[in-house]
Design a protein around this motif. Structure first.
Motif, short mmCIF file in Angstrom:
data_model
loop_
_atom_site.label_atom_id
_atom_site.label_comp_id
_atom_site.label_asym_id
_atom_site.label_seq_id
_atom_site.Cartn_x
_atom_site.Cartn_y
_atom_site.Cartn_z
N ASN A 1 32.88 24.37 37.20
CA ASN A 1 32.35 23.70 36.02
C ASN A 1 32.94 22.30 36.02
OD1 ASN A 1 31.02 23.23 33.65
ND2 ASN A 1 32.50 24.33 32.37
N ARG A 2 32.09 21.32 36.13
CA ARG A 2 32.51 19.91 36.19
C ARG A 2 33.50 19.67 37.33
NH1 ARG A 2 32.83 19.60 29.78
NH2 ARG A 2 30.62 19.29 29.43
N GLY A 3 33.23 20.33 38.46
CA GLY A 3 34.03 20.11 39.65
C GLY A 3 35.31 20.93 39.75
N GLU A 4 35.64 21.68 38.73
CA GLU A 4 36.85 22.50 38.73
C GLU A 4 36.48 23.97 38.84
OE1 GLU A 4 40.07 21.49 38.72
OE2 GLU A 4 39.27 19.47 38.89
N PRO A 5 37.17 24.72 39.70
CA PRO A 5 36.88 26.16 39.79
C PRO A 5 37.25 26.86 38.48
CG PRO A 5 38.75 25.55 41.19
CD PRO A 5 38.22 24.30 40.60
N THR A 6 36.32 27.69 38.00
CA THR A 6 36.55 28.40 36.74
C THR A 6 36.45 29.91 36.88
OG1 THR A 6 34.22 28.18 36.14
CG2 THR A 6 35.74 26.49 35.30
N HIS A 7 35.72 30.38 37.89
CA HIS A 7 35.53 31.81 38.09
C HIS A 7 35.47 32.13 39.58
CE1 HIS A 7 33.98 31.15 34.03
NE2 HIS A 7 34.33 32.41 33.81
N VAL A 8 35.75 33.38 39.89
CA VAL A 8 35.64 33.87 41.27
C VAL A 8 34.84 35.16 41.23
CG1 VAL A 8 36.87 34.68 43.31
CG2 VAL A 8 37.85 32.87 41.89
N LEU A 9 33.83 35.25 42.08
CA LEU A 9 33.02 36.45 42.19
C LEU A 9 33.47 37.22 43.43
CD1 LEU A 9 30.51 38.04 41.17
CD2 LEU A 9 29.15 36.63 42.73
N LEU A 10 33.83 38.49 43.22
CA LEU A 10 34.30 39.35 44.32
C LEU A 10 33.45 40.60 44.40
CD1 LEU A 10 38.12 39.46 43.48
CD2 LEU A 10 37.05 38.11 45.29
N ALA A 11 33.33 41.16 45.60
CA ALA A 11 32.73 42.48 45.74
C ALA A 11 33.69 43.48 45.10
CB ALA A 11 32.51 42.80 47.21
N ILE A 12 33.16 44.55 44.55
CA ILE A 12 33.99 45.51 43.83
C ILE A 12 35.06 46.12 44.73
CG2 ILE A 12 32.45 47.48 44.17
CD1 ILE A 12 34.48 46.66 40.97
N HIS A 13 34.75 46.36 45.98
CA HIS A 13 35.76 46.95 46.88
C HIS A 13 36.94 45.99 47.08
CE1 HIS A 13 34.73 44.56 50.47
NE2 HIS A 13 33.50 44.66 50.05
N GLU A 14 36.67 44.70 47.10
CA GLU A 14 37.75 43.73 47.24
C GLU A 14 38.58 43.66 45.96
OE1 GLU A 14 40.16 40.90 49.14
OE2 GLU A 14 38.81 42.44 49.85
N TYR A 15 37.92 43.69 44.81
CA TYR A 15 38.63 43.69 43.53
C TYR A 15 39.56 44.92 43.44
CZ TYR A 15 39.53 44.18 38.57
OH TYR A 15 40.16 44.34 37.37
N ARG A 16 39.02 46.08 43.80
CA ARG A 16 39.83 47.30 43.73
C ARG A 16 40.99 47.24 44.71
NH1 ARG A 16 34.65 51.16 43.22
NH2 ARG A 16 34.47 51.09 40.96
#
Length: 76
Positions: free
Chosen positions: A32-47
């Protein structure tokens, strides 16, 4: 930030399907406006990061786990 998959918030809205597919390979960063705000991970990686999904090798390498067990291999 050195990431292969980076989407702006606007791009993410337009390309959700592609971002989800990319997250199967590696984390997807949303900015957002050039700054990382979120990370999307596959569920297996999150676990895996949460320690809730372990490989057999990881489970056996943990201390405090009894690794003495009997197993009969099937005969072919």
């Amino acid at each position: 930030m050195n990431a292969r998959y980076v989407y702006t918030s606007r791009e993410f809205k337009l390309f959700v399907k592609e971002a989800k597919q990319a997250a199967n390979d590696e984390p997807v960063f949303i900015t957002n406006r050039g700054e990382p705000t979120h990370v999307l991970l596959a569920i297996h990686e999150y676990r895996r990061l949460q320690g809730k999904e372990l490989s057999v090798a990881d489970a056996l390498s943990r201390t405090g786990i009894d690794t003495n067990f009997d197993y009969e291999f099937p005969s072919f």
